[in-house]
Design a protein around this motif. Structure first.
Motif, PDB file in Angstrom:
ATOM      1  N   UNK A  38      -0.606  -7.143 -14.658  1.00 35.56           N
ATOM      2  CA  UNK A  38      -1.152  -6.050 -13.890  1.00 35.56           C
ATOM      3  C   UNK A  38      -2.405  -6.186 -13.258  1.00 35.56           C
ATOM      4  N   UNK A  39      -2.673  -5.013 -12.488  1.00 35.81           N
ATOM      5  CA  UNK A  39      -3.904  -5.344 -11.651  1.00 35.81           C
ATOM      6  C   UNK A  39      -4.760  -4.257 -11.520  1.00 35.81           C
ATOM      7  N   UNK A  40      -5.983  -4.275 -11.502  1.00 30.44           N
ATOM      8  CA  UNK A  40      -6.920  -3.204 -11.303  1.00 30.44           C
ATOM      9  C   UNK A  40      -7.062  -2.900  -9.767  1.00 30.44           C
ATOM     10  N   UNK A  41      -6.989  -3.948  -8.721  1.00 31.61           N
ATOM     11  CA  UNK A  41      -7.074  -3.725  -7.635  1.00 31.61           C
ATOM     12  C   UNK A  41      -6.324  -4.731  -6.906  1.00 31.61           C
ATOM     13  N   UNK A  42      -5.630  -4.406  -5.814  1.00 30.57           N
ATOM     14  CA  UNK A  42      -4.717  -5.249  -5.180  1.00 30.57           C
ATOM     15  C   UNK A  42      -5.241  -4.805  -3.450  1.00 30.57           C
ATOM     16  N   UNK A  43      -5.542  -5.936  -2.634  1.00 30.11           N
ATOM     17  CA  UNK A  43      -5.732  -5.923  -1.505  1.00 30.11           C
ATOM     18  C   UNK A  43      -4.805  -6.663  -0.868  1.00 30.11           C
ATOM     19  N   UNK A  44      -4.238  -6.338   0.325  1.00 30.05           N
ATOM     20  CA  UNK A  44      -3.420  -6.764   1.327  1.00 30.05           C
ATOM     21  C   UNK A  44      -3.602  -6.579   2.877  1.00 30.05           C
ATOM     22  N   UNK A  45      -3.435  -7.637   3.359  1.00 28.03           N
ATOM     23  CA  UNK A  45      -3.725  -7.972   5.041  1.00 28.03           C
ATOM     24  C   UNK A  45      -2.374  -8.369   5.556  1.00 28.03           C
ATOM     25  N   UNK A  46      -1.506  -7.714   5.706  1.00 29.04           N
ATOM     26  CA  UNK A  46      -0.147  -7.964   5.922  1.00 29.04           C
ATOM     27  C   UNK A  46      -0.257  -8.207   7.666  1.00 29.04           C
ATOM     28  N   UNK A  79       2.664  -2.261 -10.106  1.00 29.34           N
ATOM     29  CA  UNK A  79       1.809  -3.192 -11.017  1.00 29.34           C
ATOM     30  C   UNK A  79       0.249  -2.801 -11.257  1.00 29.34           C
ATOM     31  N   UNK A  80       0.086  -1.715 -10.767  1.00 29.57           N
ATOM     32  CA  UNK A  80      -1.572  -1.176 -10.853  1.00 29.57           C
ATOM     33  C   UNK A  80      -1.671  -0.615 -12.303  1.00 29.57           C
ATOM     34  N   UNK A  81      -2.592  -0.976 -12.875  1.00 32.11           N
ATOM     35  CA  UNK A  81      -3.199  -0.369 -14.288  1.00 32.11           C
ATOM     36  C   UNK A  81      -3.468   1.175 -13.986  1.00 32.11           C
ATOM     37  N   UNK A  82      -3.590   1.776 -14.920  1.00 29.70           N
ATOM     38  CA  UNK A  82      -4.136   3.128 -14.927  1.00 29.70           C
ATOM     39  C   UNK A  82      -5.380   3.280 -13.922  1.00 29.70           C
ATOM     40  N   UNK A  83      -5.504   3.949 -13.032  1.00 28.94           N
ATOM     41  CA  UNK A  83      -6.624   4.260 -12.179  1.00 28.94           C
ATOM     42  C   UNK A  83      -7.000   3.104 -11.153  1.00 28.94           C
ATOM     43  N   UNK A  84      -5.881   2.246 -11.154  1.00 32.53           N
ATOM     44  CA  UNK A  84      -6.154   1.099 -10.324  1.00 32.53           C
ATOM     45  C   UNK A  84      -5.973   1.393  -8.788  1.00 32.53           C
ATOM     46  N   UNK A  85      -6.317   0.621  -7.948  1.00 33.26           N
ATOM     47  CA  UNK A  85      -5.963   0.967  -6.604  1.00 33.26           C
ATOM     48  C   UNK A  85      -5.427  -0.281  -5.578  1.00 33.26           C
ATOM     49  N   UNK A  86      -4.834   0.291  -4.650  1.00 29.81           N
ATOM     50  CA  UNK A  86      -4.177  -0.688  -3.680  1.00 29.81           C
ATOM     51  C   UNK A  86      -4.966  -0.430  -2.563  1.00 29.81           C
ATOM     52  N   UNK A  87      -5.492  -1.484  -1.713  1.00 31.49           N
ATOM     53  CA  UNK A  87      -6.074  -1.463  -0.453  1.00 31.49           C
ATOM     54  C   UNK A  87      -5.435  -1.876   0.593  1.00 31.49           C
ATOM     55  N   UNK A  88      -4.820  -1.530   1.529  1.00 26.78           N
ATOM     56  CA  UNK A  88      -3.903  -2.086   2.599  1.00 26.78           C
ATOM     57  C   UNK A  88      -4.660  -1.932   3.824  1.00 26.78           C
ATOM     58  N   UNK A  89      -4.895  -3.160   4.517  1.00 26.93           N
ATOM     59  CA  UNK A  89      -5.600  -3.274   5.656  1.00 26.93           C
ATOM     60  C   UNK A  89      -4.637  -3.433   6.880  1.00 26.93           C
TER      61      UNK A  89
END
Length: 89
Positions: A38-46, A79-89
């Protein structure tokens, strides 16, 4: 860690990480395929356009180009850990 469907983009990422002295796990695949845990931060630039040529680096799928970004969000958020963030650009 990062993933991409484009092997050339992965080669550039490896080179940039090495030049910066960053240890970077890289996996060839869609979304988070090939990455464990799992992840603290996931960034995506699809890609997010509806491209007449269906080029993978531009065409986001579906009528409005939103299918790929929606797939990325669906793969990342669980798959985000508690308090995690997903940044979609």
């Amino acid at each position: 860690a990062m993933t991409d469907t484009n092997p050339r983009a992965l080669a550039f990422a490896r080179a940039n990480a090495a030049a910066a002295g960053v240890d970077l796990g890289i996996a060839h695949g869609r979304n988070l395929d090939g990455l464990e845990g799992d992840f603290d931060l996931v960034t995506a630039n699809p890609p997010y356009l509806a491209d007449e040529g269906s080029r993978t680096y531009r065409d986001g799928g579906g009528d409005l180009g939103a299918a790929v970004p929606l797939d990325m969000a669906a793969a990342a958020v669980p798959r985000l850990r508690p308090g995690g963030h997903f940044l979609l650009y």
